[in-house]
Design a protein around this motif. Structure first.
Motif, mmCIF file in Angstrom:
data_model
loop_
_atom_site.group_PDB
_atom_site.id
_atom_site.type_symbol
_atom_site.label_atom_id
_atom_site.label_comp_id
_atom_site.label_asym_id
_atom_site.label_seq_id
_atom_site.Cartn_x
_atom_site.Cartn_y
_atom_site.Cartn_z
ATOM 1 N N LEU A 94 -3.835 -2.601 -7.451
ATOM 2 C CA LEU A 94 -2.896 -3.164 -6.492
ATOM 3 C C LEU A 94 -3.573 -4.016 -5.423
ATOM 4 O O LEU A 94 -3.168 -5.144 -5.159
ATOM 5 C CB LEU A 94 -2.073 -2.054 -5.833
ATOM 6 N N PHE A 95 -4.624 -3.479 -4.788
ATOM 7 C CA PHE A 95 -5.282 -4.200 -3.710
ATOM 8 C C PHE A 95 -6.791 -4.023 -3.793
ATOM 9 O O PHE A 95 -7.281 -2.910 -4.007
ATOM 10 C CB PHE A 95 -4.810 -3.715 -2.333
ATOM 11 N N SER A 96 -7.512 -5.119 -3.581
ATOM 12 C CA SER A 96 -8.951 -5.033 -3.406
ATOM 13 C C SER A 96 -9.213 -4.606 -1.971
ATOM 14 O O SER A 96 -8.291 -4.621 -1.135
ATOM 15 C CB SER A 96 -9.589 -6.402 -3.674
ATOM 16 N N PRO A 97 -10.433 -4.225 -1.623
ATOM 17 C CA PRO A 97 -10.715 -3.842 -0.229
ATOM 18 C C PRO A 97 -10.342 -4.921 0.776
ATOM 19 O O PRO A 97 -9.769 -4.630 1.835
ATOM 20 C CB PRO A 97 -12.223 -3.579 -0.240
ATOM 21 N N ARG A 98 -10.654 -6.176 0.469
ATOM 22 C CA ARG A 98 -10.307 -7.262 1.395
ATOM 23 C C ARG A 98 -8.799 -7.427 1.507
ATOM 24 O O ARG A 98 -8.259 -7.647 2.593
ATOM 25 C CB ARG A 98 -10.929 -8.584 0.935
ATOM 26 N N GLU A 99 -8.102 -7.306 0.379
ATOM 27 C CA GLU A 99 -6.651 -7.431 0.397
ATOM 28 C C GLU A 99 -6.008 -6.289 1.173
ATOM 29 O O GLU A 99 -4.979 -6.473 1.835
ATOM 30 C CB GLU A 99 -6.115 -7.473 -1.036
ATOM 31 N N ALA A 100 -6.623 -5.103 1.110
ATOM 32 C CA ALA A 100 -6.097 -3.955 1.856
ATOM 33 C C ALA A 100 -6.190 -4.203 3.362
ATOM 34 O O ALA A 100 -5.300 -3.803 4.127
ATOM 35 C CB ALA A 100 -6.864 -2.692 1.485
ATOM 36 N N VAL A 101 -7.260 -4.872 3.790
ATOM 37 C CA VAL A 101 -7.399 -5.213 5.217
ATOM 38 C C VAL A 101 -6.303 -6.193 5.636
ATOM 39 O O VAL A 101 -5.673 -6.028 6.691
ATOM 40 C CB VAL A 101 -8.789 -5.818 5.497
ATOM 41 N N ILE A 102 -6.056 -7.208 4.802
ATOM 42 C CA ILE A 102 -5.005 -8.185 5.103
ATOM 43 C C ILE A 102 -3.643 -7.493 5.161
ATOM 44 O O ILE A 102 -2.817 -7.775 6.041
ATOM 45 C CB ILE A 102 -4.995 -9.304 4.039
ATOM 46 N N LEU A 103 -3.412 -6.562 4.228
ATOM 47 C CA LEU A 103 -2.171 -5.800 4.219
ATOM 48 C C LEU A 103 -2.006 -5.013 5.524
ATOM 49 O O LEU A 103 -0.928 -5.016 6.134
ATOM 50 C CB LEU A 103 -2.139 -4.851 3.022
ATOM 51 N N ALA A 104 -3.083 -4.339 5.938
ATOM 52 C CA ALA A 104 -3.022 -3.526 7.154
ATOM 53 C C ALA A 104 -2.698 -4.390 8.377
ATOM 54 O O ALA A 104 -1.883 -4.008 9.234
ATOM 55 C CB ALA A 104 -4.344 -2.791 7.358
ATOM 56 N N VAL A 105 -3.314 -5.572 8.458
ATOM 57 C CA VAL A 105 -3.068 -6.473 9.589
ATOM 58 C C VAL A 105 -1.615 -6.945 9.590
ATOM 59 O O VAL A 105 -0.947 -6.965 10.638
ATOM 60 C CB VAL A 105 -4.028 -7.678 9.544
ATOM 61 N N SER A 106 -1.099 -7.324 8.431
ATOM 62 C CA SER A 106 0.273 -7.838 8.359
ATOM 63 C C SER A 106 1.287 -6.753 8.684
ATOM 64 O O SER A 106 2.269 -7.003 9.398
ATOM 65 C CB SER A 106 0.555 -8.420 6.969
ATOM 66 N N VAL A 107 1.062 -5.537 8.188
ATOM 67 C CA VAL A 107 1.978 -4.430 8.471
ATOM 68 C C VAL A 107 1.934 -4.061 9.953
ATOM 69 O O VAL A 107 2.979 -3.820 10.586
ATOM 70 C CB VAL A 107 1.646 -3.205 7.597
ATOM 71 N N ALA A 108 0.718 -4.032 10.535
ATOM 72 C CA ALA A 108 0.589 -3.726 11.964
ATOM 73 C C ALA A 108 1.292 -4.783 12.810
ATOM 74 O O ALA A 108 1.986 -4.466 13.787
ATOM 75 C CB ALA A 108 -0.884 -3.628 12.339
ATOM 76 N N GLY A 109 1.132 -6.046 12.432
ATOM 77 C CA GLY A 109 1.798 -7.123 13.164
ATOM 78 C C GLY A 109 3.310 -7.032 13.054
ATOM 79 O O GLY A 109 4.038 -7.247 14.040
ATOM 80 N N ALA A 110 3.799 -6.706 11.851
ATOM 81 C CA ALA A 110 5.244 -6.556 11.657
ATOM 82 C C ALA A 110 5.781 -5.395 12.487
ATOM 83 O O ALA A 110 6.850 -5.498 13.111
ATOM 84 C CB ALA A 110 5.559 -6.354 10.181
ATOM 85 N N ALA A 111 5.043 -4.277 12.496
ATOM 86 C CA ALA A 111 5.467 -3.111 13.284
ATOM 87 C C ALA A 111 5.515 -3.449 14.772
ATOM 88 O O ALA A 111 6.470 -3.088 15.483
ATOM 89 C CB ALA A 111 4.519 -1.940 13.031
ATOM 90 N N LEU A 112 4.495 -4.180 15.247
ATOM 91 C CA LEU A 112 4.468 -4.580 16.647
ATOM 92 C C LEU A 112 5.639 -5.503 16.959
ATOM 93 O O LEU A 112 6.265 -5.409 18.027
ATOM 94 C CB LEU A 112 3.142 -5.284 16.961
ATOM 95 N N GLY A 113 5.956 -6.390 16.018
ATOM 96 C CA GLY A 113 7.082 -7.299 16.209
ATOM 97 C C GLY A 113 8.398 -6.563 16.321
ATOM 98 O O GLY A 113 9.246 -6.891 17.167
ATOM 99 N N ILE A 114 8.585 -5.559 15.479
ATOM 100 C CA ILE A 114 9.827 -4.773 15.519
ATOM 101 C C ILE A 114 9.940 -4.022 16.842
ATOM 102 O O ILE A 114 11.003 -3.996 17.469
ATOM 103 C CB ILE A 114 9.871 -3.796 14.327
ATOM 104 N N VAL A 115 8.830 -3.414 17.278
ATOM 105 C CA VAL A 115 8.829 -2.697 18.558
ATOM 106 C C VAL A 115 9.115 -3.663 19.705
ATOM 107 O O VAL A 115 9.904 -3.360 20.619
ATOM 108 C CB VAL A 115 7.485 -1.975 18.775
ATOM 109 N N ALA A 116 8.491 -4.838 19.664
ATOM 110 C CA ALA A 116 8.677 -5.829 20.729
ATOM 111 C C ALA A 116 10.133 -6.281 20.824
ATOM 112 O O ALA A 116 10.672 -6.459 21.922
ATOM 113 C CB ALA A 116 7.762 -7.029 20.490
ATOM 114 N N LEU A 117 10.776 -6.438 19.683
ATOM 115 C CA LEU A 117 12.187 -6.810 19.683
ATOM 116 C C LEU A 117 13.051 -5.659 20.201
ATOM 117 O O LEU A 117 14.006 -5.874 20.970
ATOM 118 C CB LEU A 117 12.639 -7.193 18.274
ATOM 119 N N ALA A 118 12.709 -4.429 19.785
ATOM 120 C CA ALA A 118 13.523 -3.268 20.153
ATOM 121 C C ALA A 118 13.501 -2.995 21.656
ATOM 122 O O ALA A 118 14.523 -2.637 22.258
ATOM 123 C CB ALA A 118 13.040 -2.030 19.389
ATOM 124 N N VAL A 119 12.340 -3.178 22.284
ATOM 125 C CA VAL A 119 12.218 -2.850 23.722
ATOM 126 C C VAL A 119 12.405 -4.081 24.607
ATOM 127 O O VAL A 119 12.330 -3.967 25.832
ATOM 128 C CB VAL A 119 10.849 -2.191 24.011
#
Length: 497
Positions: free
Chosen positions: A467-492
């Motif tokens: 599914l993911f190489s180590p580098r791809e897993a890092v990119i995934l983690a960054v994108s998910v963290a950014g999306a989560a921050l975006g949702i929180v920012a919109l909610a508050v």
């Protein structure tokens, strides 16, 4: 806007899929003139009709001239990038996303394909908002295109187009044949009449900008997403590069189309400052070009521009819906998207890709009801989603210029230093655009990007791959963290749509 006939021909060799017909499909070859028309048509759409207000909300004449100079230079460098890539890597088809994949791996290539597709779908929302806002001038219940009635009517139109296109591209072309004249005539008439009624004293008063405009840097920064939006389509020839009669025509068409459209866009913006004070232009309803012409010549000018806009936008919506489906279809054929998106009907229409494109457009259309300004929100989000694919393409061109052999260039090239400078400037320009978009739209973009990984996972599983190489897993983690921050920012309430 690429014509429906052109899109149909360009997809002729992509038949097959799960529902394709038999026989060997005909491979269409596009001339320089056709490719140039595709670039011009792709860029001239809804955005140009909104330029006077978008610029007047941010800047005066001086800032507008600087903004167009920056945008012109930056987009020219990007056009040179697409020209170079078409020649140096002729093996890469389907344009923008293919370059990201070659330069930075399959996962970022997938993100580029998805982001480009999503930007087209969100851009289609601006068409419906602008149509309803135009009609709202005579039907107040439609407001600025963001009322409940406007969204319902837009949704009906959206799915009516889906059904029309699903029946077959040939049956959709009748609408498209009248669009080119309908979109260009009112724009050119607007520029000519604005010059005839040009008031030098008004223009002079608009030179420095109004009190609300802020510093000159802020003025230029505030207009950058608007310039990105109107130049979307500069990559149009590269999307169908595999169909060019001569590979070098891809770059030539990109440059010819860019120069012509740049002159039109800059003219529309600058002449408007000679008709009304910028504060009044900033308060016009969209399409603001109609309001400016009304101030110059009377009510008939507003009616003329509005009628041309509606016809033009409907045709543009048809073409860009086909383009959105094409992006998913080609990515699925290359096994970068799940295989169900490569299925075509007996009428050679990629129905699953078309359905997914229409569904995303519908979702964003509903979201605009919760935004402060539906049109500006959809426009800015479209631009922000496009920036990552453009940035990756420019960065790949820089890698190709620095290390041509390692990056698989077809030939060492004769203008290596020039290519490095051009690619570096294009990379810096697209990086600046990401900065100019601001944290708000970067986070909102990640909210769109992150869930798309589910399609990537499905495609990998179909191929039986990790599914993911180590580098791809890092990119995934960054994108998910950014999306989560975006949702929180919109909610508050840290950021608002």
């Amino acid at each position: 806007m690429p014509s429906a006939d052109t899109l149909e021909d360009a997809r002729a060799d992509g038949g097959g899929g799960d529902g394709g017909g038999g026989g060997t499909p005909k491979t269409a070859k596009l001339s320089l003139l056709t490719l140039t028309a595709l670039v011009v048509g792709s860029m001239v759409g809804a955005g140009v009709f909104s330029l006077p207000r978008r610029f007047a909300q941010e800047t005066g004449v001086t800032g507008a001239l600087i903004a167009w100079a920056v945008a012109g230079l930056g987009m020219l460098m990007l056009a040179f990038v697409f020209q170079t890539l078409a020649v140096r890597r002729p093996d890469l088809d389907a344009g923008v996303y293919a370059y990201a994949k070659a330069g930075f791996g399959e996962y970022l290539g997938f993100f580029s394909a998805f982001g480009y597709w999503a930007s087209v779908c969100v851009g289609n929302v601006t068409y419906w908002v602008l149509i309803m806002s135009t009609l709202g001038a005579v039907a107040p219940a439609l407001g600025d295109g963001d009322t409940a009635l406007a969204i319902v009517l837009s949704s009906v139109g959206l799915w009516a187009f889906y059904l029309l296109i699903r029946r077959g591209v040939k049956e959709a072309t009748a609408i498209n044949r009248i669009v080119t004249a309908a979109k260009l005539v009112p724009i050119l008439v607007f520029v000519v009449l604005a010059l005839v009624f040009f008031e030098p004293s008004v223009f002079t008063d608009n030179l420095r900008g109004a009190d609300y405009a802020g510093s000159l840097f802020d003025q230029v920064r505030g207009t950058t997403l608007a310039t990105v939006f109107v130049f979307l389509g500069v990559e149009g020839a590269s999307v169908y590069s595999r169909h060019a009669q001569r590979r070098r025509d891809v770059g030539r068409a990109t440059l010819l189309g860019f120069v012509g459209v740049f002159a039109v866009f800059a003219s529309v913006t600058i002449v408007s400052y000679g008709i009304l004070p910028m504060a009044e232009i900033a308060r016009l309803r969209q399409p603001s070009m109609a309001g400016v012409l009304e101030a110059a010549v009377g009510t008939w000018g507003k009616t003329f521009v509005s009628a041309g806009l509606i016809v033009s936008v409907l045709g543009a919506y048809l073409a860009w819906t086909l383009m959105a489906a094409e992006v998913l279809f080609v990515a699925a054929k290359d096994k970068d998207m799940p295989r169900f998106l490569a299925r075509v009907s007996l009428s050679d229409v990629p129905v699953p890709a078309l359905l997914l494109s229409s569904a995303l457009t519908q979702v964003v259309l509903v979201v605009t009801a919760f935004s402060g300004d539906a049109f500006d929100f959809a426009l800015d989000l479209t631009s922000a989603l496009t920036l990552i694919p453009f940035f990756l393409a420019a960065a790949f061109a820089l890698k190709l210029a620095l290390w041509p052999v390692r990056e698989g260039a077809a030939s060492p090239g004769t203008g290596a230093r020039r290519e490095v400078v051009v690619a570096a400037l294009a990379t810096l320009y697209t990086a600046f655009l990401l900065y100019a978009a601001g944290l708000k739209f970067v986070l909102v973009s990640l909210i769109v990007y992150a869930p798309a990984t589910l399609l990537f996972v499905k495609a990998r599983r179909e191929l039986g791959r990790r599914l993911f190489s180590p580098r791809e897993a890092v990119i995934l983690a960054v994108s998910v963290a950014g999306a989560a921050l975006g949702i929180v920012a919109l909610a508050v309430g840290w950021i608002a749509l």
